[in-house]
Design a protein around this motif. Structure first.
Motif, PDB file in Angstrom:
ATOM      1  N   VAL A  29      -8.788  -2.534  43.641  1.00  0.00           N
ATOM      2  CA  VAL A  29      -7.604  -3.205  44.178  1.00  0.00           C
ATOM      3  C   VAL A  29      -6.536  -3.319  43.098  1.00  0.00           C
ATOM      4  O   VAL A  29      -5.336  -3.163  43.371  1.00  0.00           O
ATOM      5  N   PHE A  30      -6.944  -3.573  41.863  1.00  0.00           N
ATOM      6  CA  PHE A  30      -5.990  -3.558  40.736  1.00  0.00           C
ATOM      7  C   PHE A  30      -5.287  -2.200  40.685  1.00  0.00           C
ATOM      8  O   PHE A  30      -4.059  -2.115  40.605  1.00  0.00           O
ATOM      9  N   ASN A  31      -6.068  -1.128  40.741  1.00  0.00           N
ATOM     10  CA  ASN A  31      -5.498   0.221  40.677  1.00  0.00           C
ATOM     11  C   ASN A  31      -4.593   0.519  41.865  1.00  0.00           C
ATOM     12  O   ASN A  31      -3.623   1.285  41.746  1.00  0.00           O
ATOM     13  N   TYR A  65      -0.078  -9.665  34.139  1.00  0.00           N
ATOM     14  CA  TYR A  65      -0.344  -9.831  32.707  1.00  0.00           C
ATOM     15  C   TYR A  65      -0.613  -8.480  32.032  1.00  0.00           C
ATOM     16  O   TYR A  65      -0.038  -8.176  30.978  1.00  0.00           O
ATOM     17  N   VAL A  66      -1.489  -7.687  32.646  1.00  0.00           N
ATOM     18  CA  VAL A  66      -1.820  -6.391  32.049  1.00  0.00           C
ATOM     19  C   VAL A  66      -0.577  -5.499  31.990  1.00  0.00           C
ATOM     20  O   VAL A  66      -0.354  -4.782  31.004  1.00  0.00           O
ATOM     21  N   ALA A  78     -22.646   1.681  37.498  1.00  0.00           N
ATOM     22  CA  ALA A  78     -21.230   1.800  37.815  1.00  0.00           C
ATOM     23  C   ALA A  78     -20.454   0.790  36.986  1.00  0.00           C
ATOM     24  O   ALA A  78     -20.990   0.179  36.065  1.00  0.00           O
ATOM     25  N   GLY A  79     -19.197   0.614  37.327  1.00  0.00           N
ATOM     26  CA  GLY A  79     -18.424  -0.379  36.597  1.00  0.00           C
ATOM     27  C   GLY A  79     -16.960  -0.032  36.522  1.00  0.00           C
ATOM     28  O   GLY A  79     -16.461   0.834  37.242  1.00  0.00           O
ATOM     29  N   THR A  80     -16.274  -0.730  35.654  1.00  0.00           N
ATOM     30  CA  THR A  80     -14.829  -0.576  35.521  1.00  0.00           C
ATOM     31  C   THR A  80     -14.446  -0.570  34.054  1.00  0.00           C
ATOM     32  O   THR A  80     -15.151  -1.125  33.212  1.00  0.00           O
ATOM     33  N   ALA A  81     -13.301   0.062  33.779  1.00  0.00           N
ATOM     34  CA  ALA A  81     -12.823   0.158  32.404  1.00  0.00           C
ATOM     35  C   ALA A  81     -11.382  -0.321  32.331  1.00  0.00           C
ATOM     36  O   ALA A  81     -10.514   0.243  32.982  1.00  0.00           O
ATOM     37  N   MET A  82     -11.149  -1.362  31.575  1.00  0.00           N
ATOM     38  CA  MET A  82      -9.784  -1.812  31.308  1.00  0.00           C
ATOM     39  C   MET A  82      -9.381  -1.259  29.946  1.00  0.00           C
ATOM     40  O   MET A  82      -9.172  -1.983  28.975  1.00  0.00           O
ATOM     41  N   ILE A  83      -9.345   0.061  29.879  1.00  0.00           N
ATOM     42  CA  ILE A  83      -9.018   0.769  28.648  1.00  0.00           C
ATOM     43  C   ILE A  83      -8.035   1.869  29.011  1.00  0.00           C
ATOM     44  O   ILE A  83      -8.298   2.664  29.915  1.00  0.00           O
ATOM     45  N   ALA A  84      -6.912   1.957  28.319  1.00  0.00           N
ATOM     46  CA  ALA A  84      -5.892   2.961  28.626  1.00  0.00           C
ATOM     47  C   ALA A  84      -5.991   4.143  27.660  1.00  0.00           C
ATOM     48  O   ALA A  84      -6.062   3.955  26.448  1.00  0.00           O
ATOM     49  N   THR A  85      -6.013   5.336  28.223  1.00  0.00           N
ATOM     50  CA  THR A  85      -6.117   6.562  27.438  1.00  0.00           C
ATOM     51  C   THR A  85      -5.323   7.655  28.134  1.00  0.00           C
ATOM     52  O   THR A  85      -5.279   7.705  29.362  1.00  0.00           O
ATOM     53  N   PHE A  93       7.390  -1.474  35.768  1.00  0.00           N
ATOM     54  CA  PHE A  93       7.059  -2.042  37.074  1.00  0.00           C
ATOM     55  C   PHE A  93       7.114  -3.562  37.025  1.00  0.00           C
ATOM     56  O   PHE A  93       7.725  -4.216  37.883  1.00  0.00           O
ATOM     57  N   ALA A  94       6.466  -4.147  36.017  1.00  0.00           N
ATOM     58  CA  ALA A  94       6.395  -5.604  35.920  1.00  0.00           C
ATOM     59  C   ALA A  94       7.768  -6.241  35.738  1.00  0.00           C
ATOM     60  O   ALA A  94       7.971  -7.413  36.103  1.00  0.00           O
ATOM     61  N   ALA A  95       8.722  -5.485  35.180  1.00  0.00           N
ATOM     62  CA  ALA A  95      10.063  -6.026  34.953  1.00  0.00           C
ATOM     63  C   ALA A  95      10.884  -6.118  36.234  1.00  0.00           C
ATOM     64  O   ALA A  95      11.913  -6.810  36.271  1.00  0.00           O
TER      65      ALA A  95
END
Length: 317
Positions: free
Chosen positions: A192-194, A252-253, A124-131, A211-213
């Protein structure tokens, strides 16, 4: 390495194309007919990076029933709610020595895969990659080559030689993998990030940077993350980072790494597909309830996303 990617969508194509370019034998299996037929017609997939430089990458794609080889590695990128259905269609080519890698967004996909595959062979795992999937046979890789990273972890047992072999191939593909040792801590950290950016950007129809703004974005992130961590603490799950550290990562992201990105749940909403909110925010709610806790922020977001899904039928009225 002989690899089959189940799900030739945004992330499946990102992983598969990068690993193919790194020298692996990659085959794609998909069930979305317009996508399969477009790739076959064009003898490949159209790839852009940040919307620029469109070019064709030759790939092989087929429907599950058409593939009869046995790969060393299956990479599974199907929406959580369709996991069992697709595994039923693909189980004939998953051999006793085949490993299955899943980097699905929510919690529960690996548990469903475990109905078909020994947990010791599930990565399993996680991906900090945007596509972003731009349409049948068209995909946009967000960020410069080498941007982002992935975490991979065995669902059960200590890291073995095969997971390090996978990590080596990912490194050749500039995916910057990290081998982790705590399955639940790894998966729940990304979940939780998602539960913050995926859900709020979807509801407000905005990009991560927008969103961050917002002046209260950090406070909103803190409320959701703290509520989730209360449930996780009750379960005894050791997260990869502390509450405030994850709040900082969300900001940050959103501000710096992917400010122009619409998260995957937003992509599902805008293309009239079901979202994975029940496997993200809903997973937090269920975990809280298991321990006699309340998760009102996450519970409300689940209902709001489902309300927005239901409201799509009125868009043309």
């Amino acid at each position: 390495m002989k690899i089959v990617v189940i799900g030739a969508g945004a992330m499946g194509l990102r992983y598969g194309v990068l690993l193919q370019e790194a020298g692996n034998d990659v085959q794609f299996v998909d069930t979305w007919e317009p996508n399969v037929e477009a790739i076959r017609k064009n003898h490949g997939v159209e790839v852009t990076r940040d919307g620029e430089d469109p070019h064709r990458v030759e790939i092989k794609v087929c429907y599950p029933e058409e593939y009869h080889d046995q790969p060393e590695l299956v990479i599974f990128f199907i929406k959580d709610m369709h996991t069992i259905e697709i595994m039923e269609r693909c189980k004939h080519f998953i051999g006793k020595n085949t490993y299955v890698l899943t980097n699905q967004n929510g919690y529960g996909g690996a548990e469903d895969i475990a109905q078909f595959v020994d947990k010791k062979r599930i990565i399993a795992g996680t991906a900090m990659i945007a596509t972003v999937m731009k349409g049948p046979g068209k995909v946009d890789f967000i960020g410069k080559r080498g941007t982002g990273h992935v975490n991979i972890v065995k669902m059960e047992g200590e890291p073995d030689a095969f997971i390090y072999k996978v990590a080596d191939e990912m490194e050749k593909a500039l995916m910057h993998p990290a081998v982790r040792t705590d399955y639940k801590g790894t998966v729940w950290t990304k979940l939780v990030f998602n539960s913050v950016v995926n859900t709020l950007c979807t509801l407000m129809n905005i990009k991560m940077g927008q969103f961050a703004a917002y002046k209260n974005a950090e406070v909103m992130s803190q409320r959701l993350i703290y509520e989730a961590y209360d449930a996780l603490d009750a379960e005894g799950i050791q997260m990869e980072m502390g509450r405030d550290e994850l709040v900082e990562q969300v900001m940050y992201v959103s501000k710096v790494a992917n400010p122009l990105h619409y998260p995957s749940m937003h992509q599902d909403m805008t293309t009239n597909r079901p979202t994975e909110v029940d496997y993200i925010n809903g997973a937090v709610v269920r975990l809280a309830e298991k321990h006699g806790l309340q998760a009102p922020y996450h519970s409300l977001l689940v209902d709001l996303v489902h309300l927005k899904e239901a409201s799509r039928q009125y868009q043309n009225e």
